[in-house]
Design a protein around this motif. Structure first.
Motif, short mmCIF file in Angstrom:
data_model
loop_
_atom_site.label_atom_id
_atom_site.label_comp_id
_atom_site.label_asym_id
_atom_site.label_seq_id
_atom_site.Cartn_x
_atom_site.Cartn_y
_atom_site.Cartn_z
N GLU A 12 -4.28 0.16 -5.74
CA GLU A 12 -5.56 -0.23 -5.14
C GLU A 12 -6.62 -0.57 -6.19
N LYS A 56 3.92 -5.18 -5.36
CA LYS A 56 3.77 -4.64 -4.00
C LYS A 56 4.49 -3.31 -3.97
N ARG A 57 4.02 -2.47 -3.10
CA ARG A 57 4.71 -1.20 -2.93
C ARG A 57 5.98 -1.41 -2.10
N HIS A 58 6.76 -0.36 -1.99
CA HIS A 58 8.03 -0.49 -1.27
C HIS A 58 7.91 -0.13 0.20
N ASN A 59 6.68 0.07 0.68
CA ASN A 59 6.53 0.47 2.09
C ASN A 59 7.08 -0.59 3.02
N MET A 60 6.79 -1.87 2.70
CA MET A 60 7.21 -2.95 3.60
C MET A 60 8.69 -3.28 3.38
N SER A 61 9.45 -3.32 4.48
CA SER A 61 10.87 -3.67 4.33
C SER A 61 11.01 -5.11 3.84
N TYR A 62 9.98 -5.93 4.10
CA TYR A 62 9.96 -7.30 3.57
C TYR A 62 10.19 -7.29 2.06
N ASN A 63 9.55 -6.35 1.37
CA ASN A 63 9.67 -6.30 -0.09
C ASN A 63 11.05 -5.89 -0.54
#
Lengths: 465, 99
Positions: free
Chosen positions: A241, A411-418
């Protein structure tokens, strides 16, 4: 009394240290390691934090993905980098002084204008630095095996690797890797001259057959004993952030607070190895010293080098600081990794597109040609930055790192897109152009708008989860 | 994840019981379309919530439109097709009775 595993000597060693209660204390300090109590070093090494599991799509490789012509690699003089005297020499005194005048004017103007992320409270955040004393030889305040009248710790390279990894992660490191110094190759990554104070020329780093390291800064040299063959490379993750708010004082804090932590962590590691009976030669600078961090991180298999010459890791992208120490504790050398970063950088170029200083090379292919410039390394095929332009801009605006913020790997790994994106980049480079466009489509420039919002966020400790 | 898995399992079980109760005939491709739609819906929900948790302002909405709308269309198709066929069959049998 119960004996654990086959580590009589270590048990005795720990008992002598009076660390019998270490296990209970450690497990209390580490809620994330569950209810297991750590009774000795072997159990510490068996914990999940003692090893770093990489995603399945990260492949090890014989050679790093960045091409290196080892015979051409000269040991670098840190005095030449932009953060030492490089910028003054590249720009000339008049231009150099103007950069700093601009920086002061900008800061005062932006405070008075209440520019988001550059107000007085934001400046206070960035300037809240506090450093632990840092040196080549370390604090030397912990007991040695000699003072405890016990033999030094002995373990296999693998055991030692797990020991160091567990220690480093406990104290805030994200990745830990090891490189063995070999004449003609990895040894060339050690600086010829170490970091000096300010713009001053630093002491020469001599690699000799001496039994002990020496810090003779006043006489202009430091000695690295040849038997200290192993480099411990580690990273410290930076807060997303903060990083997502570049060209603000808030954004620049993301670098500094990890350097603050490094100054503490390095001293702790030096004391830890001292009590085990080994030397630990550290960076005598709060920022960068001893050797080429990116090079060591690549050789250790922590990550791949990217377009801007930093390390991208599979876990945190570009968002970490890389640091190093040298030791004579035998360690298992890592192997370079390949998860598609070099190929992706060829087609992506997002950092070059968004660089406000236009300092990032947008060419598709990297080159061996370093332009013969004194501030550039030799023997490496990379995308050369316009370093004076980049560094002068960073100083003028009191912190930039736009390239960090816009990188699709940031980007963090929260999004499965990533997860899909990273797996695809690692296994299917044909889709790289699509992923760059997808990143633009979903995340735009990747920068989080209002820098003032940072203060209202409910962020976890260190600013990352 | 455990809770999500349980909920999905219960929903599938409920669906199968409902289909048997209603004596609805579902073709293999309708199952396939439904599974695809459901997977896409889960992918959408996961990315929307994760993007929001990462303080992205526009990305959650983009995920919602790009993946959410196709997910709903696929799910709607997989639900409508068996009911439509069931309705046509009913109509046909009614006409036969009337004839």
């Amino acid at each position: 009394m119960t004996k654990y595993h086959s580590t009589l000597s270590r048990r005795e060693f720990l008992k002598t240290l009076g660390l019998g209660g270490t296990g209970a204390g450690l497990s209390a300090l580490l809620p994330h390691i569950g209810n297991s109590s750590v009774r000795d070093l072997d159990e510490l090494m068996a914990l999940p934090i003692a090893s770093i599991q990489r995603p399945s799509w990260v492949k090890t490789a014989e050679k790093p993905t960045v091409e290196i012509d080892w015979p051409q690699v000269q040991r670098f003089d840190y005095h030449n980098v932009m953060w030492a005297s490089g910028l003054r020499r590249a720009l000339g005194n008049e231009q150099y002084d103007k950069v700093f005048i601009d920086a002061r004017v900008n800061r005062r103007l932006w405070i008075s204008e209440n520019r988001p992320g550059s107000r007085l409270q934001d400046v206070a955040l960035k300037e809240a630095n506090h450093w632990a004393p840092i040196s080549f030889l370390g604090p030397q305040t912990s007991p040695t095996p000699e003072s405890l009248q016990v033999p030094r710790y002995e373990g296999t390279a693998e055991e030692n690797g797990r020991l160091i990894t567990a220690f480093m992660r406990l104290h805030g490191a994200s990745h830990v890797g090891f490189v063995e110094l070999e004449a003609g190759t990895t040894e060339q990554l050690i600086y010829a001259y170490d970091t000096g104070i300010g713009e001053a020329q630093g002491p020469r780093l001599d690699i000799t057959d001496s039994d002990f390291p020496l810090d003779k800064t006043a006489e202009g040299f430091r000695v690295i004993p040849r038997k200290a063959r192993w480099v411990i490379v580690y990273t410290m993750r930076m807060a997303d952030e903060l990083m997502k708010r570049p060209i603000t004082e808030v954004g620049d804090r993301s670098h500094y607070y990890m350097y603050n932590l490094k100054s503490l962590l390095q001293g702790q590691l030096q004391n830890f190895l001292r009590t085990l009976g080994y030397m630990c030669l550290g960076e005598a600078s709060n920022f960068n010293a001893l050797g080429v961090h990116t090079g060591f991180a690549v050789m250790a298999g922590i990550g791949e080098m990217c377009r801007i010459g930093h390390v991208i890791t599979p876990e945190y992208g570009i968002q970490q600081r890389v640091q190093m120490v040298i030791t004579d504790l035998p360690l298992p050398p890592g192997r370079p990794v390949d998860f598609g970063v070099m190929n992706f950088c060829r087609t992506c170029k997002k950092c070059a597109d968004y660089c406000p200083a236009r300092a990032i090379n947008p060419a598709t292919e990297p080159t061996w040609d370093n332009g013969g410039l004194f501030y550039r390394a030799t023997g490496i095929k990379r995308w050369w930055l316009n370093e004076p332009l980049c560094n002068a801009y960073i100083r003028r605006v009191n912190g930039c790192a736009t390239c960090f913020a816009v990188c699709p790997f940031s980007k963090r790994h929260n999004m499965s897109y990533n997860e899909v994106f990273r797996r695809s980049v690692a296994t299917n480079p044909v889709l790289n152009r699509f992923w760059r466009r997808a990143d633009d489509f979903f995340f735009g420039d990747g920068i989080h708008g209002d820098a003032n919002k940072f203060w209202d966020m409910d962020l976890p400790p260190w600013g990352y989860d | 994840m455990f809770l999500a898995g349980m909920l999905v399992g219960m929903a599938v079980l409920g669906l199968v019981i409902y289909l048997n109760y209603k004596q609805l005939d579902v073709r293999w491709y309708e199952w396939l379309i439904g599974v695809l739609g459901f997977g896409l819906l889960l992918f959408t929900l996961q990315n929307v919530t994760a993007a929001a948790s990462e303080y992205w302002e526009v990305a959650p909405l983009v995920f919602l439109w790009v993946f959410g709308v196709p997910a709903l269309i696929l799910l709607a198709v997989s639900v409508i097709l068996p009911f439509f066929r069931h309705w046509r069959r009913k109509q046909a049998s009614r006409k036969e009775i009337q004839a």
